[in-house]
Motif scaffolding. Structure first.
Motif, PDB file in Angstrom:
ATOM      1  N   LEU A 130      60.144  24.701 -24.815  1.00 15.55           N
ATOM      2  CA  LEU A 130      60.999  25.567 -24.005  1.00 15.55           C
ATOM      3  C   LEU A 130      62.468  25.287 -24.268  1.00 15.55           C
ATOM      4  O   LEU A 130      62.842  24.209 -24.745  1.00 15.55           O
ATOM      5  CB  LEU A 130      60.709  25.359 -22.516  1.00 15.55           C
ATOM      6  N   ALA A 131      63.298  26.268 -23.923  1.00 19.71           N
ATOM      7  CA  ALA A 131      64.744  26.133 -24.048  1.00 19.71           C
ATOM      8  C   ALA A 131      65.404  26.781 -22.846  1.00 19.71           C
ATOM      9  O   ALA A 131      64.781  27.584 -22.124  1.00 19.71           O
ATOM     10  CB  ALA A 131      65.236  26.794 -25.341  1.00 19.71           C
ATOM     11  N   VAL A 132      66.651  26.440 -22.620  1.00 15.08           N
ATOM     12  CA  VAL A 132      67.413  27.049 -21.527  1.00 15.08           C
ATOM     13  C   VAL A 132      67.383  28.572 -21.684  1.00 15.08           C
ATOM     14  O   VAL A 132      67.579  29.104 -22.777  1.00 15.08           O
ATOM     15  CB  VAL A 132      68.861  26.525 -21.520  1.00 15.08           C
ATOM     16  N   GLY A 133      67.097  29.263 -20.575  1.00 13.40           N
ATOM     17  CA  GLY A 133      67.026  30.723 -20.583  1.00 13.40           C
ATOM     18  C   GLY A 133      65.622  31.276 -20.637  1.00 13.40           C
ATOM     19  O   GLY A 133      65.407  32.454 -20.320  1.00 13.40           O
ATOM     20  N   ASP A 134      64.631  30.459 -21.044  1.00 16.25           N
ATOM     21  CA  ASP A 134      63.248  30.941 -21.110  1.00 16.25           C
ATOM     22  C   ASP A 134      62.704  31.207 -19.705  1.00 16.25           C
ATOM     23  O   ASP A 134      62.984  30.462 -18.759  1.00 16.25           O
ATOM     24  CB  ASP A 134      62.350  29.906 -21.794  1.00 16.25           C
ATOM     25  N   ARG A 135      61.909  32.263 -19.587  1.00 14.72           N
ATOM     26  CA  ARG A 135      61.222  32.546 -18.328  1.00 14.72           C
ATOM     27  C   ARG A 135      59.892  31.800 -18.296  1.00 14.72           C
ATOM     28  O   ARG A 135      59.159  31.776 -19.296  1.00 14.72           O
ATOM     29  CB  ARG A 135      60.955  34.042 -18.164  1.00 14.72           C
ATOM     30  N   VAL A 136      59.594  31.222 -17.156  1.00 14.45           N
ATOM     31  CA  VAL A 136      58.346  30.482 -17.002  1.00 14.45           C
ATOM     32  C   VAL A 136      57.797  30.690 -15.596  1.00 14.45           C
ATOM     33  O   VAL A 136      58.515  31.105 -14.682  1.00 14.45           O
ATOM     34  CB  VAL A 136      58.522  28.960 -17.244  1.00 14.45           C
ATOM     35  N   VAL A 137      56.513  30.378 -15.437  1.00 15.33           N
ATOM     36  CA  VAL A 137      55.915  30.242 -14.111  1.00 15.33           C
ATOM     37  C   VAL A 137      55.381  28.822 -14.000  1.00 15.33           C
ATOM     38  O   VAL A 137      55.049  28.188 -15.006  1.00 15.33           O
ATOM     39  CB  VAL A 137      54.788  31.267 -13.868  1.00 15.33           C
ATOM     40  N   VAL A 138      55.324  28.325 -12.782  1.00 11.87           N
ATOM     41  CA  VAL A 138      54.799  26.975 -12.540  1.00 11.87           C
ATOM     42  C   VAL A 138      53.640  27.067 -11.569  1.00 11.87           C
ATOM     43  O   VAL A 138      53.623  27.914 -10.672  1.00 11.87           O
ATOM     44  CB  VAL A 138      55.885  26.036 -11.977  1.00 11.87           C
ATOM     45  N   GLU A 139      52.664  26.213 -11.755  1.00 11.98           N
ATOM     46  CA  GLU A 139      51.545  26.164 -10.816  1.00 11.98           C
ATOM     47  C   GLU A 139      51.920  25.312  -9.613  1.00 11.98           C
ATOM     48  O   GLU A 139      52.747  24.404  -9.690  1.00 11.98           O
ATOM     49  CB  GLU A 139      50.293  25.629 -11.500  1.00 11.98           C
ATOM     50  N   ALA A 140      51.271  25.614  -8.493  1.00 20.14           N
ATOM     51  CA  ALA A 140      51.604  24.952  -7.239  1.00 20.14           C
ATOM     52  C   ALA A 140      51.231  23.472  -7.235  1.00 20.14           C
ATOM     53  O   ALA A 140      51.884  22.665  -6.571  1.00 20.14           O
ATOM     54  CB  ALA A 140      50.903  25.658  -6.079  1.00 20.14           C
ATOM     55  N   ARG A 141      50.192  23.101  -7.978  1.00 26.02           N
ATOM     56  CA  ARG A 141      49.731  21.707  -8.017  1.00 26.02           C
ATOM     57  C   ARG A 141      49.619  21.268  -9.471  1.00 26.02           C
ATOM     58  O   ARG A 141      49.545  22.099 -10.381  1.00 26.02           O
ATOM     59  CB  ARG A 141      48.372  21.566  -7.323  1.00 26.02           C
ATOM     60  N   TRP A 142      49.554  19.968  -9.677  1.00 22.97           N
ATOM     61  CA  TRP A 142      49.472  19.480 -11.046  1.00 22.97           C
ATOM     62  C   TRP A 142      48.569  18.259 -11.129  1.00 22.97           C
ATOM     63  O   TRP A 142      48.332  17.572 -10.141  1.00 22.97           O
ATOM     64  CB  TRP A 142      50.859  19.159 -11.595  1.00 22.97           C
TER      65      TRP A 142
END
Length: 357
Positions: free
Chosen positions: A69-81
């Motif tokens: 990843l790099a600054v500016g990339d769109r991402v989603v994160v999961e609630a748990r890990w």
């Protein structure tokens, strides 16, 4: 609800910081707002929000290399890990039930007193530790489509799969919120028939389901046992035998209806969290019909599949991003929750927050 300021944290070599683009308002947050979860009450202040799409604002060198990843990339994160130790549940792929961290520790439930404080999506920024599960958003998916795909639709795919119903089989979904819509759509997208069951107040959501191929049935809140038995008979008479039920209303009447409407040797998937003190259960039906009862929570390992299916559906004219009908700014979070909880005259399909609004 109140607005509070927290400092932007220093990002370590394996951390990243997201600028939140949009965050969904889901049913668990409506319950938390009412004080239904004691463990959340004990952790205030808590930043709600676990359906998060954001843009990389800062990222450490190691995190950038490891995550691509790099600054500016769109991402989603999961609630748990998952935990680093590789516990029983994480090794089996269900890191939402991690034996080290537990289901109660993640976005939307950790106390904001715990550094670096930014543990939820109802915020301008969210901190992402090295252990967190992050997915880049495909360039051809809109923010809204990605937000629905990464959580409600990912849930629907996993929960529909848990029914073990073959192509051509019939799945009934009780509760036409975003989760129920997602379950019905996931069933149809994989070749099953789906009937979505709701109340008269859910007319807009039921109409939406009919638009993507589901049949619908309007019931009442009547929890009288005889009325529930008759409702189950009416559903079968109108739509045919039900091979499996996904129950997402969380109501006592919904749970009872699921057990009555499913055919013998069928499956009931329960994916809602009612108050256990008000939840009846007829163990005789479980035995007399040899029902398989399954519990499912969230969507481990399903986000990328949801992105792919959302793209396919969009290309066929069904864009799950259109389900986001109401968007609120951060300074009106309470209004967003009231609207999502049907406490206003509006009848939203899905409510979201936009920190830039």
């Amino acid at each position: 609800m109140s607005l509070e300021d927290f400092p932007i944290p220093e990002i370590g070599d394996d951390d990243l910081l997201l600028e939140v683009i949009m965050c969904g308002v889901d049913g668990s947050e409506l319950a938390m707002y009412r004080g239904a979860f004691e463990y959340v009450n004990d952790r205030v202040p808590v930043i709600f929000g676990d359906e998060i799409i954001g843009r990389v604002a800062q990222i450490g060198t190691a995190a950038a290399a490891r995550r691509g990843l790099a600054v500016g990339d769109r991402v989603v994160v999961e609630a748990r890990w998952p935990c680093a130790e590789g516990c029983h549940t994480c090794n089996r792929g269900q890191y939402y039930l991690c034996e080290r961290r537990g289901l109660k520790n993640g976005y939307g439930t950790l106390s904001a007193k715990e550094a670096p404080h930014l543990w939820g999506g109802y915020s301008t920024h969210t901190f992402v530790p090295p252990e967190a599960v992050v997915y880049p958003v495909p360039h051809d998916l809109s923010d809204r489509t990605a937000l629905i795909a990464c959580s409600p639709f990912a849930n629907g795919i996993r929960w529909a799969e848990a029914t073990d119903v073959a192509a051509g089989g019939h799945i009934a979904v009780i509760g036409p919120g975003p989760q129920g819509l997602s379950c019905a759509l996931a069933a149809i997208a994989t070749g099953r028939r789906a009937t979505l069951i709701g109340l008269e107040a859910d007319s807009e959501r039921l109409k939406l389901a009919e638009g993507f191929g589901a049949t619908t049935f309007v019931t009442t809140r009547d929890s009288d046992p005889d009325a529930i038995v008759q409702t189950a008979a009416d559903i079968v008479a109108q739509h045919g035998p039900v091979d499996a039920v996904i129950e997402v209303s969380g109501s006592p009447a919904g749970k009872a209806l699921a057990m009555h409407v499913v055919r013998a040797l069928g499956t009931v998937v329960s994916s809602a969290s009612p108050n256990p003190s008000t939840q009846p259960f007829d163990w005789r039906l479980l035995m007399w019909k040899e029902i398989t009862l399954k519990g499912r929570i969230s969507h481990p390992n399903t986000v990328e599949t949801a992105f792919e299916k959302a793209r396919e559906l969009r290309d066929r004219g069904v864009d799950v991003g259109d389900w986001i009908t109401h968007v609120f700014p951060l300074d009106d979070v309470a209004g967003a929750i009231r609207t999502a909880a049907y406490q206003t005259e509006e009848r939203p399909i899905k409510v979201a927050l936009d920190p830039s609004a």
